[in-house]
Design a protein around this motif. Structure first.
Motif, PDB file in Angstrom:
ATOM      1  N   PRO A 136      15.536  17.496  42.080  1.00 36.23           N
ATOM      2  CA  PRO A 136      15.223  15.908  40.577  1.00 36.23           C
ATOM      3  C   PRO A 136      15.015  14.610  41.422  1.00 36.23           C
ATOM      4  CG  PRO A 136      17.098  18.082  40.745  1.00 36.23           C
ATOM      5  CD  PRO A 136      16.723  17.446  42.422  1.00 36.23           C
ATOM      6  N   LEU A 137      14.233  14.143  40.490  1.00 38.23           N
ATOM      7  CA  LEU A 137      14.261  12.590  40.631  1.00 38.23           C
ATOM      8  C   LEU A 137      15.381  11.951  39.357  1.00 38.23           C
ATOM      9  CD1 LEU A 137      10.159  12.522  39.959  1.00 38.23           C
ATOM     10  CD2 LEU A 137      11.535  12.644  41.845  1.00 38.23           C
ATOM     11  N   ALA A 138      15.372  11.892  38.658  1.00 44.81           N
ATOM     12  CA  ALA A 138      17.124  11.448  38.120  1.00 44.81           C
ATOM     13  C   ALA A 138      18.314  12.457  38.381  1.00 44.81           C
ATOM     14  CB  ALA A 138      16.400  11.387  36.956  1.00 44.81           C
ATOM     15  N   PHE A 139      19.396  12.112  37.666  1.00 46.90           N
ATOM     16  CA  PHE A 139      20.188  12.493  37.687  1.00 46.90           C
ATOM     17  C   PHE A 139      20.876  12.692  36.223  1.00 46.90           C
ATOM     18  CE2 PHE A 139      25.448  12.442  38.446  1.00 46.90           C
ATOM     19  CZ  PHE A 139      25.316  14.111  38.218  1.00 46.90           C
ATOM     20  N   ARG A 140      20.655  13.408  34.889  1.00 40.10           N
ATOM     21  CA  ARG A 140      20.908  13.899  33.686  1.00 40.10           C
ATOM     22  C   ARG A 140      22.513  13.841  33.666  1.00 40.10           C
ATOM     23  NH1 ARG A 140      16.141  17.589  33.055  1.00 40.10           N
ATOM     24  NH2 ARG A 140      14.543  16.516  33.592  1.00 40.10           N
ATOM     25  N   VAL A 141      23.216  12.815  32.997  1.00 38.66           N
ATOM     26  CA  VAL A 141      24.495  12.740  32.144  1.00 38.66           C
ATOM     27  C   VAL A 141      24.706  12.160  31.049  1.00 38.66           C
ATOM     28  CG1 VAL A 141      26.610  12.026  32.299  1.00 38.66           C
ATOM     29  CG2 VAL A 141      25.001  12.099  34.952  1.00 38.66           C
ATOM     30  N   GLY A 142      25.135  13.585  30.421  1.00 43.67           N
ATOM     31  CA  GLY A 142      26.021  13.847  29.400  1.00 43.67           C
ATOM     32  C   GLY A 142      27.149  13.339  28.987  1.00 43.67           C
ATOM     33  N   LEU A 143      27.051  12.025  27.565  1.00 46.10           N
ATOM     34  CA  LEU A 143      28.625  11.664  27.425  1.00 46.10           C
ATOM     35  C   LEU A 143      29.033  11.769  25.953  1.00 46.10           C
ATOM     36  CD1 LEU A 143      30.557   9.415  28.733  1.00 46.10           C
ATOM     37  CD2 LEU A 143      29.134   8.020  27.938  1.00 46.10           C
ATOM     38  N   SER A 144      30.347  11.737  25.826  1.00 44.05           N
ATOM     39  CA  SER A 144      30.697  12.104  24.602  1.00 44.05           C
ATOM     40  C   SER A 144      32.039  12.168  24.290  1.00 44.05           C
ATOM     41  CB  SER A 144      30.468  13.542  24.084  1.00 44.05           C
ATOM     42  OG  SER A 144      30.746  13.862  22.701  1.00 44.05           O
ATOM     43  N   GLY A 145      32.469  12.207  23.127  1.00 46.45           N
ATOM     44  CA  GLY A 145      34.347  12.180  22.990  1.00 46.45           C
ATOM     45  C   GLY A 145      34.002  11.841  22.451  1.00 46.45           C
ATOM     46  N   PRO A 146      35.276  11.116  21.397  1.00 48.20           N
ATOM     47  CA  PRO A 146      35.883  11.121  20.027  1.00 48.20           C
ATOM     48  C   PRO A 146      35.345   9.549  19.375  1.00 48.20           C
ATOM     49  CG  PRO A 146      37.830  11.878  20.766  1.00 48.20           C
ATOM     50  CD  PRO A 146      36.523  11.677  21.722  1.00 48.20           C
ATOM     51  N   PRO A 147      34.758   9.109  18.273  1.00 49.44           N
ATOM     52  CA  PRO A 147      35.219   7.988  17.663  1.00 49.44           C
ATOM     53  C   PRO A 147      36.613   6.956  18.420  1.00 49.44           C
ATOM     54  CG  PRO A 147      34.544   9.002  15.805  1.00 49.44           C
ATOM     55  CD  PRO A 147      35.340  10.483  16.779  1.00 49.44           C
ATOM     56  N   GLY A 148      35.637   6.121  18.617  1.00 44.71           N
ATOM     57  CA  GLY A 148      36.952   5.081  19.195  1.00 44.71           C
ATOM     58  C   GLY A 148      37.534   5.024  20.920  1.00 44.71           C
ATOM     59  N   ALA A 149      36.420   6.379  21.550  1.00 48.34           N
ATOM     60  CA  ALA A 149      36.574   6.717  22.633  1.00 48.34           C
ATOM     61  C   ALA A 149      36.831   5.318  23.805  1.00 48.34           C
ATOM     62  CB  ALA A 149      36.444   7.719  22.950  1.00 48.34           C
ATOM     63  N   GLY A 150      36.021   4.776  23.534  1.00 48.32           N
ATOM     64  CA  GLY A 150      35.280   3.748  23.842  1.00 48.32           C
ATOM     65  C   GLY A 150      34.023   3.702  24.826  1.00 48.32           C
ATOM     66  N   LYS A 151      32.827   4.529  24.334  1.00 45.48           N
ATOM     67  CA  LYS A 151      32.071   5.009  24.459  1.00 45.48           C
ATOM     68  C   LYS A 151      30.407   3.740  25.437  1.00 45.48           C
ATOM     69  CE  LYS A 151      30.932   8.876  21.640  1.00 45.48           C
ATOM     70  NZ  LYS A 151      32.625   8.134  21.239  1.00 45.48           N
ATOM     71  N   SER A 152      30.681   3.074  24.375  1.00 42.20           N
ATOM     72  CA  SER A 152      29.652   1.753  24.935  1.00 42.20           C
ATOM     73  C   SER A 152      29.853   1.565  25.372  1.00 42.20           C
ATOM     74  CB  SER A 152      29.561   1.437  23.284  1.00 42.20           C
ATOM     75  OG  SER A 152      29.100   2.320  22.286  1.00 42.20           O
ATOM     76  N   THR A 153      31.532   0.918  25.799  1.00 43.68           N
ATOM     77  CA  THR A 153      31.956  -0.159  26.380  1.00 43.68           C
ATOM     78  C   THR A 153      32.214   0.519  28.240  1.00 43.68           C
ATOM     79  OG1 THR A 153      33.735  -1.155  24.513  1.00 43.68           O
ATOM     80  CG2 THR A 153      34.301  -1.690  27.299  1.00 43.68           C
ATOM     81  N   PHE A 154      32.833   2.247  27.817  1.00 46.59           N
ATOM     82  CA  PHE A 154      31.769   2.540  29.052  1.00 46.59           C
ATOM     83  C   PHE A 154      30.575   2.317  29.573  1.00 46.59           C
ATOM     84  CE2 PHE A 154      31.377   6.862  31.412  1.00 46.59           C
ATOM     85  CZ  PHE A 154      31.507   6.030  32.308  1.00 46.59           C
ATOM     86  N   ILE A 155      29.819   2.777  28.811  1.00 46.89           N
ATOM     87  CA  ILE A 155      28.144   2.635  29.222  1.00 46.89           C
ATOM     88  C   ILE A 155      27.526   1.530  30.105  1.00 46.89           C
ATOM     89  CG2 ILE A 155      26.101   3.141  28.552  1.00 46.89           C
ATOM     90  CD1 ILE A 155      27.349   5.496  26.824  1.00 46.89           C
ATOM     91  N   GLU A 156      27.834   0.301  29.410  1.00 46.18           N
ATOM     92  CA  GLU A 156      27.811  -0.923  29.817  1.00 46.18           C
ATOM     93  C   GLU A 156      28.854  -1.091  30.854  1.00 46.18           C
ATOM     94  OE1 GLU A 156      27.372  -4.897  28.089  1.00 46.18           O
ATOM     95  OE2 GLU A 156      28.979  -4.561  27.386  1.00 46.18           O
TER      96      GLU A 156
END
Length: 413
Positions: A136-156
């Protein structure tokens, strides 16, 4: 007399100087000529004799299937496809954005253009994978969690670490849409200010538009476009409302569940089915006063995961503590992710998983399109308001009304 455009695709066919007219009959005077259609010119084929227009159409499908979708497009639409395709494979972010907008469109004409573009990108993608020894050319990663888990901060934080290591990262962030206005805040990009300015990263927020679980029907196609654009790590962030985890797990290589350390009784608050889908559980915000609760939650999840059935022969889900605020544990988390990818590739499970996912999404799209077709069918469309009114008034049960509509649809097909 001009030759029809579809016959120009057959280099072995030529137009006869003599013209014959009949109703799908082979002429006795010249056995090598055939009337294609009533009151139409006759053509000659070297490879085989075609005895009806239906046979000719079948021959066309067999010989020109890759280009068949291009038929019916105007010159302007073909230029749009060529421009977007050329810009996409050259890594132009503007072309990637325009291509994703095209596949997200619900307009029938744009959907047709989008499918032709996707077919070209898929062909290019397949050729590139062959050059990459089938990997595969790319690594596909799904990320989920409850609101307030800090998903956007983690992604940055996570995305910045990857771009510093010369990876190209794309983020497909899905935001919930309003059930009243249909609008969406699309605030993920504003919360990732540093990553959105990084030229090696691309962030695409998309509204759910009422899609159950928050993963839109075009998310899978957007992943393909991002990979065609040269992005080798694709992160899909979901709304995290309960059902999105099951949808995103059918389009990524690895599914990560991000949890806060102080959310109450976590094992009661998160459904078992969601935990079973996770390949990695990350306890975020493990810093300051929350270190002790994060350790306790980590121990609880380690014990819980031991009781679940293994989904892979080579990988057992793990639980990590991280802090997107300080960056602690982010690098170790990436090491675990690459370990997962390498093990799954070596065992062949990753390729098998991707093939299965394509089949799942084919049937998901068929179900969705069939519902639209059902609602607009002539035998059903007029009966729907009447039966809905009877269901609302309590005269008919929902099950019986559904059976009546399905019977009308079946009889009308």
């Amino acid at each position: 007399m001009m030759i029809p455009s579809f016959l120009l695709r057959f280099p072995h066919c030529y137009f006869s100087r003599r013209t014959y007219f009949a109703n799908f009959r082979l002429f006795t005077s010249r056995a090598d000529f055939l009337c294609i259609e009533s009151r139409t010119p006759v053509y000659h084929c070297h490879t085989k004799w075609i005895r009806s227009s239906a046979s000719l159409r079948r021959g066309m499908c067999q010989q020109v299937a890759p280009d068949q979708q291009i038929e019916g497009l105007s010159d302007r639409e073909q230029r749009i496809i060529d421009r977007l395709y050329s810009g996409l494979i050259q890594g132009h972010r503007a072309c990637l954005a325009e291509a994703i907008t095209l596949v997200e469109s619900t307009q029938s004409r744009k959907k047709k253009i989008a499918q032709v573009l996707l077919q070209k990108v898929l062909s290019y993608h397949r050729d590139q994978e062959k050059l990459n020894q089938g990997k595969p050319l790319a690594f596909r990663v799904g990320l989920s969690g409850p609101p307030g888990a800090g998903k956007s901060t983690f992604i940055e934080c996570f995305g910045k670490m990857l771009t510093e290591r010369k990876y190209k990262v794309s983020v497909l962030a899905v935001d919930p849409s309003s059930s009243t206005s249909g609008g969406s805040l699309l605030g993920d990009k504003t919360r990732m200010t540093e990553l959105s300015r990084d030229m090696n990263a691309y962030i695409r927020p998309s509204p759910t538009r009422g899609t159950l679980g928050g993963v839109t029907r075009t998310t899978n196609e957007a992943i393909l476009l991002c990979e065609g654009g040269g992005y080798n790590v694709v992160l899909v962030e979901t709304v995290g409302v309960g059902q999105s985890e099951f949808a995103v797990a059918d389009m990524v290589d690895m599914f990560i569940l991000l949890l806060p350390p102080a959310g109450g009784d976590e094992l009661q608050g998160i459904k078992r089915g969601i935990i079973e889908m996770a390949d990695l559980v990350a306890i975020n915000k493990a810093d300051g006063d929350l270190i002790v609760p994060a350790r306790r939650i980590q121990a609880e999840y380690v014990s819980a995961l031991k009781l679940l059935r293994k989904r892979s022969k080579v990988w057992r889900p793990q639980v990590l503590r991280i802090s997107a605020k300080t960056g602690e544990g982010i690098s170790d988390m990436w090491d675990k992710m690459t370990e997962f990818r390498d093990l799954m590739l070596t065992s062949g499970e990753l390729i098998a998983k991707r093939r299965k996912q394509q089949k799942v999404w084919m049937w998901n799209l068929i179900q969705e399109n069939m519902l639209d077709h059902f609602r607009s069918h002539l035998a059903v469309k007029d009966k729907i308001p009447h039966l809905e009114e009877k269901v609302l008034s309590g005269v008919l049960s929902p099950g019986l009304a559904a059976d009546l509509l399905l019977k009308a649809f079946k009889d009308g097909v």
